[in-house]
Design a protein around this motif. Structure first.
Motif, PDB file in Angstrom:
ATOM      1  N   ALA A 249       1.047  -1.228  -0.013  1.00  0.00           N
ATOM      2  CA  ALA A 249       0.032  -0.135   0.035  1.00  0.00           C
ATOM      3  C   ALA A 249       0.885   1.250  -0.119  1.00  0.00           C
ATOM      4  N   VAL A 250       0.326   2.447  -0.377  1.00  0.00           N
ATOM      5  CA  VAL A 250       0.924   3.594  -0.328  1.00  0.00           C
ATOM      6  C   VAL A 250       0.311   4.538   0.633  1.00  0.00           C
ATOM      7  N   TYR A 251       1.117   5.203   1.505  1.00  0.00           N
ATOM      8  CA  TYR A 251       0.726   5.897   2.344  1.00  0.00           C
ATOM      9  C   TYR A 251       1.249   7.491   2.069  1.00  0.00           C
TER      10      TYR A 251
ATOM     11  N   ILE B  92       0.074   5.138  12.301  1.00  0.00           N
ATOM     12  CA  ILE B  92      -0.807   4.614  11.218  1.00  0.00           C
ATOM     13  C   ILE B  92       0.119   3.482  10.506  1.00  0.00           C
ATOM     14  N   ILE B  93       1.175   3.853  10.237  1.00  0.00           N
ATOM     15  CA  ILE B  93       2.315   2.884   9.460  1.00  0.00           C
ATOM     16  C   ILE B  93       2.235   1.483  10.083  1.00  0.00           C
TER      17      ILE B  93
ATOM     18  N   LYS C 121       3.813  -4.500   2.774  1.00  0.00           N
ATOM     19  CA  LYS C 121       4.894  -3.453   2.746  1.00  0.00           C
ATOM     20  C   LYS C 121       4.189  -2.002   2.664  1.00  0.00           C
ATOM     21  N   ILE C 122       4.589  -1.062   3.290  1.00  0.00           N
ATOM     22  CA  ILE C 122       4.040   0.367   3.019  1.00  0.00           C
ATOM     23  C   ILE C 122       4.972   1.127   2.283  1.00  0.00           C
TER      24      ILE C 122
ATOM     25  N   ARG D 287      10.102  -3.580   4.309  1.00  0.00           N
ATOM     26  CA  ARG D 287       8.580  -3.385   4.681  1.00  0.00           C
ATOM     27  C   ARG D 287       8.185  -1.904   4.579  1.00  0.00           C
ATOM     28  N   ILE D 288       8.969  -0.980   4.715  1.00  0.00           N
ATOM     29  CA  ILE D 288       8.819   0.490   4.758  1.00  0.00           C
ATOM     30  C   ILE D 288       9.653   1.082   3.666  1.00  0.00           C
TER      31      ILE D 288
END
Ligand code: ADP
Length: 164
Positions: free
Chosen positions: A7-9, A23-24, A33-34, A66-67
């Motif tokens: 997902a994209v944050y 939130i992350i 993964k974000i 993951r990030i």
């Protein structure tokens, strides 16, 4: 190998707060993964440059598997499409966020129906917290160390109280 659930944050992250981190962390319970995508909007004035905002994120999140930290300019849906991702993550604080977030999610859906927006609700300790408030409190001489990671506290000091 099964496809990763990514997902994209997106956000300004000017600067990163414990609310964003909350939130992350919640997002990572659901997604493999974000991608934290820092917005560069030429019409907006930021306290921290794009490079500084990304540097802060990279120093807080050290697991690129993951990030991932990235940035974008222009339409979010174009960026998300380029990445081949289907999901956008946003945070919902008190009722005040609802209207604008709802409007944005609906507009993004109109432009690109493929993309879903998922909202996470932060811990109540952060439900009042915003980057704007952090900057205001700090500028007025207040304490923000319980609201932001240590690096942000240091960077705010460099910006606002360089000689102390
Ligand atoms: P933007 O300019 O896109 O609103 P922000 O960095 O302020 O950028 O916020 C990015 C996203 O993170 C938004 O969905 C916002 O609602 C959410 N967010 C910001 N602060 C918090 C917080 N304290 N708790 C939960 N969500 C938050």
């Amino acid at each position: 190998m099964p496809k990763k659930n990514i997902a994209v944050y997106p956000g300004s992250y000017d600067p990163l707060t414990n609310g964003h981190i909350d939130i992350i962390e919640r997002g990572l319970k659901i997604f493999d993964k974000i991608i934290v995508a820092v917005l560069k909007n030429p019409d907006k004035t930021y306290l921290f440059s794009l490079e500084e905002r990304q540097q802060i994120l990279r120093s807080v999140f050290k697991d690129p598997q993951r990030i991932e930290i990235d940035h974008f300019e222009g339409l979010l849906v174009d960026y998300v499409n380029r990445k081949g991702i289907n999901t956008v993550v946003r945070g919902l604080r008190a009722i005040s966020d609802f209207e604008i977030e709802f409007q944005m999610a609906m507009m993004n859906r109109k432009i690109e129906p493929r993309i879903e927006t998922i909202f996470f609700v932060p811990s109540d300790a952060y439900s009042f917290l915003s980057s704007k408030l952090v900057k205001e409190i700090y500028q007025l001489g207040g304490e923000v160390s319980s609201l932001v990671p240590q690096i942000v506290d240091l960077k705010l000091k460099e910006k606002f109280r360089p000689q102390k």
